[in-house]
Scaffold this active site. Sequence first.
Site, PDB file in Angstrom:
ATOM      1  N   ASP A   1       0.869  -1.175   0.000  1.00 59.45           N
ATOM      2  CA  ASP A   1       0.000   0.000   0.000  1.00 59.45           C
ATOM      3  C   ASP A   1       0.907   1.226   0.000  1.00 59.45           C
ATOM      4  OD1 ASP A   1      -1.986   1.884   0.466  1.00 59.45           O
ATOM      5  OD2 ASP A   1      -2.467   1.203   2.488  1.00 59.45           O
TER       6      ASP A   1
ATOM      7  N   HIS B   1      -4.973   3.982   5.913  1.00 59.31           N
ATOM      8  CA  HIS B   1      -3.744   3.668   5.185  1.00 59.31           C
ATOM      9  C   HIS B   1      -2.532   4.205   5.939  1.00 59.31           C
ATOM     10  CE1 HIS B   1      -5.968   2.428   1.571  1.00 59.31           C
ATOM     11  NE2 HIS B   1      -6.857   3.280   2.034  1.00 59.31           N
TER      12      HIS B   1
HETATM   13 ZN   LIG Z   1      -9.325  -0.760   1.930  1.00 59.40          ZN
END
Ligand SMILES: [Zn+2]
Length: 555
Positions: free
Chosen positions: A197, A371
């Site tokens: 990510d 995130h």
């Molecule tokens: Zn997600």
Amino acid sequence: MKNYKIRFVPLGGVVGVTKNMYLYELYQNESLKDILIIDCGIGFPQEKELGVDFVIPDISYLEDKKDKIRALILTHGHEDHTSALPFHYHALGQPPVFASRLTAIFSENKLKEHGIALKINQVNYQKTYRFGDFTVSFIKMTHSIPDTLHLFIKTPVGNFYHGPDFKLDLTPPYGQPPEFEKITAAGKEGVLCLLSDCLGAEREGLTLSEKIVGKTFEDEMRKTKGQFIMTTFSSNISRIRQCVEAAIKFNRKVVFLGRSMKENTKLAMENGYLPIPYEFLIKEDEVKRIPPGKLCLIVAGSQGQYDSALSKLANGQNPNIKIGQGDKIIFSSDPIPGNESDVYSLIEDLMEKGAEVIYSEIGEQLHSSGHGNQEDLKFLIRFTNPRFFIPIGGTIRHQKQYQKIVADLGFTKNSVFLLKEGETVWFLNQKAFLGEKVETKNIYVDAYGVGDVGNVVLRDRKALATEGMVIAVLIFDSQGQLITSPKLISRGFVFEKEEKGLYKKATNLIEKLTKPRGQPQNLNEVKRTIINQLEDLFYKEKGRRPLIVVEVITI
Ligand SMILES: [Zn+2]
């Protein structure tokens, strides 16, 4: 091992953030042996206002390779990782699907809505799975939805750590913290490539725990006299649960608004992810009986989606609930890149109603990102210590920033692959290099169907929205002669009354073009010529290009 190689193929999810879908292909002696698919999500197009609801990955590349697909694994229950599955499940040859419990529950429900009764295999974190020559184990991870996982994929070529959407949350409000010991064990075994990510790569420090959001909800609720309204993705169950818990604490009744919100919270309640005492849960039409200060509305539509429950509130279209002075609306999610203008115009609409609106630019900690920030990303890099990197789930901005982080940690810049959709990477003999590009296109889905919204349709919708439309109705007899003079009808172009001269020119032009020329006319050709010449005429006279439709009736 000799004669083996791996090709990584992103069919979405790179550069565009959403529409996540990744392929790992294992080749032996130059022939494709096994394919592992990770995630199958939807994306959000720029053309929303033209009636396109979302886009799904283009899987035509897999058309003749279905028999090699060993498994499809969903990493968590967010729509941009799961919701394209109902559209592609059959086309992919009905592969076995694996997911964690909540992801499986959400996805099975989505599949059911599309008439697909599929039992998704719920993964066991203690087990390792073999999918062809891939050996996969699952790692518990934290994000803004419970039951998120990462994967450790062993192949004859090397090991891959597949780490989509995550943050390292040491105090997740529900569920367990990340399985650090498994991540470091993966690093010890050796990781050829880390796929990480990268959406938080621009933000410094560590991401705040999801728990902070619960505290913010409480603080804000305490200060709110009127209705308390929270909007987020309907799949962000952790966040929704914290809002519900705050509501219970302040004795506010909870109402869920929006189809997806009702659906997801119902599933979460039924499966123990969202406990709510029955006396706290009320229906939309019961809102009127309850004082605003005793209400907590949890509403879908945080991305400014046209027609969402929140848009309806903002436009005064909800018959039961009105927004006004004293109400507070919290946006507990950031706009997905590309959605900003929709979100901000929604915020402005809500403010015009007199409500206080809190969103990420002005409210600290009202939502902690799902995130990981730079430090979270660095931890994963240190733990896994890979040879190569592929940032996923971010735009080119985030990818570049991720590359900088990697370089800061002492790795070389060219160990990072910045991929666009369809760009592939080969792995063999501990090396990695760019491969040939797989051609992909956007497949648009709107309320009426999948993939039938091509570029032509979008262009027509754009013309309709900005330039208006002109319809010409021509009535011919069986000899191909115009019976009456052509009728022109227009919408959103110019006022017929004020533009009589222009309309006269247009009808004269049509009459000229339809004059019989001794031989039978090809009606389609006549139509095309009329459209072309009318386009020229309207552009010359008005500087606009309306959508022109010619309707021919023969009697
Ligand atoms: Zn997600």
